[in-house]
Scaffold this motif. Structure first.
Motif, short mmCIF file in Angstrom:
data_model
loop_
_atom_site.label_atom_id
_atom_site.label_comp_id
_atom_site.label_asym_id
_atom_site.label_seq_id
_atom_site.Cartn_x
_atom_site.Cartn_y
_atom_site.Cartn_z
N LEU A 1 0.83 -1.20 0.00
CA LEU A 1 0.00 0.00 0.00
C LEU A 1 0.86 1.25 0.00
CD1 LEU A 1 -3.00 0.96 0.27
CD2 LEU A 1 -2.58 1.05 2.74
N ALA A 2 0.52 2.18 -0.89
CA ALA A 2 1.21 3.47 -0.93
C ALA A 2 0.17 4.56 -1.19
CB ALA A 2 2.27 3.49 -2.02
N GLU A 3 0.58 5.79 -0.93
CA GLU A 3 -0.32 6.93 -1.08
C GLU A 3 0.29 7.97 -2.01
OE1 GLU A 3 -2.42 10.38 1.71
OE2 GLU A 3 -0.87 9.10 2.56
N LYS B 1 0.82 -3.09 -4.71
CA LYS B 1 -0.39 -3.52 -5.40
C LYS B 1 -1.53 -2.51 -5.35
CE LYS B 1 1.45 -7.45 -6.43
NZ LYS B 1 2.16 -7.48 -7.69
N ARG B 2 -1.51 -1.61 -4.38
CA ARG B 2 -2.61 -0.66 -4.24
C ARG B 2 -2.07 0.71 -3.86
NH1 ARG B 2 -8.16 -1.21 -0.63
NH2 ARG B 2 -9.45 -0.81 -2.45
N VAL B 3 -2.60 1.72 -4.54
CA VAL B 3 -2.22 3.11 -4.25
C VAL B 3 -3.51 3.88 -3.97
CG1 VAL B 3 -1.15 5.19 -5.17
CG2 VAL B 3 -0.18 2.95 -5.72
N GLN C 1 -10.45 9.89 -10.36
CA GLN C 1 -11.30 8.93 -11.07
C GLN C 1 -10.94 8.86 -12.55
OE1 GLN C 1 -15.01 10.56 -9.68
NE2 GLN C 1 -15.23 8.99 -8.10
N LYS C 2 -10.59 9.99 -13.14
CA LYS C 2 -10.16 10.00 -14.55
C LYS C 2 -8.90 9.17 -14.76
CE LYS C 2 -12.06 14.53 -15.67
NZ LYS C 2 -11.73 15.93 -15.97
N LEU C 3 -8.14 8.97 -13.71
CA LEU C 3 -6.90 8.20 -13.79
C LEU C 3 -7.09 6.74 -13.38
CD1 LEU C 3 -4.47 10.90 -12.37
CD2 LEU C 3 -4.75 10.21 -14.74
N GLY C 4 -8.33 6.34 -13.13
CA GLY C 4 -8.62 4.95 -12.82
C GLY C 4 -8.83 4.64 -11.35
N ILE D 1 -6.54 2.77 -6.37
CA ILE D 1 -6.38 2.05 -7.63
C ILE D 1 -5.59 0.79 -7.33
CG2 ILE D 1 -4.30 3.34 -8.28
CD1 ILE D 1 -5.27 3.14 -11.22
N ASP D 2 -6.05 -0.31 -7.88
CA ASP D 2 -5.32 -1.57 -7.74
C ASP D 2 -4.42 -1.73 -8.96
OD1 ASP D 2 -6.44 -2.39 -5.27
OD2 ASP D 2 -8.27 -2.96 -6.30
#
Length: 151
Positions: free
Chosen positions: A63-65, A98-100, A111-114, A147-148
């Motif tokens: 996990l990252a931010e 795996k997740r940001v 949201q435009k970036l997924g 985002i995954d």
């Protein structure tokens, strides 16, 4: 040009973040904190001027931010923020994350970036880490998006 931040960029990063922090649009960071975490930051530079910044902060094993995302006034809509986030996501992939996620007042941008909206409760590492020291805790009004990533 997008690149990793360097020590001489710290003051410009601080000024960009401070402008938005003063408007309540993001949490400010001290200059000392920026120096300590300079390796997390990307900058978008044009003609020697930093026009945007953002950081990838690792929270946990997978996990990252994306945090401290700011684009200079008058530069919005030029793709600077998108390039910074994409750079953060590429680095996260390289690191095997795996997740940001992002906490934001601008969910449409992410949201435009997924990214998709999630409950903050899905981020226990964040909530019990950095959030505990936030002036808005426990009444945070930012939205959480994630985002995954796939390999």
């Amino acid at each position: 040009m997008i690149r990793h931040a360097r020590i001489p960029d710290a003051r410009a990063i601080h000024q960009l973040l401070l402008e938005y922090a003063n408007e309540g649009q993001l949490l400010g960071r001290s200059l000392a904190d920026i120096y300590e975490n300079i390796r997390d930051f990307y900058v978008f530079e044009e003609d020697g001027v930093v026009l945007g910044t953002g950081a990838l902060a690792i929270s946990w094993e997978n996990l990252a931010e994306v945090r401290s995302l700011a684009v200079a006034k008058g530069q919005a809509g030029k793709g600077i923020g998108r390039l910074i986030v994409e750079s953060c996501l590429n680095e996260a992939r390289q690191l095997g994350i795996k997740r940001v996620f992002a906490l934001t007042y601008q969910p449409e941008f992410f949201q435009k970036l997924g990214f998709s909206e999630i409950e903050k409760s899905e981020l226990p590492q964040k909530i019990w880490g950095a959030c505990l020291n936030c002036v808005k805790f426990p009444d945070c009004d930012e939205l959480a998006l994630a985002i995954d990533l796939t390999d």
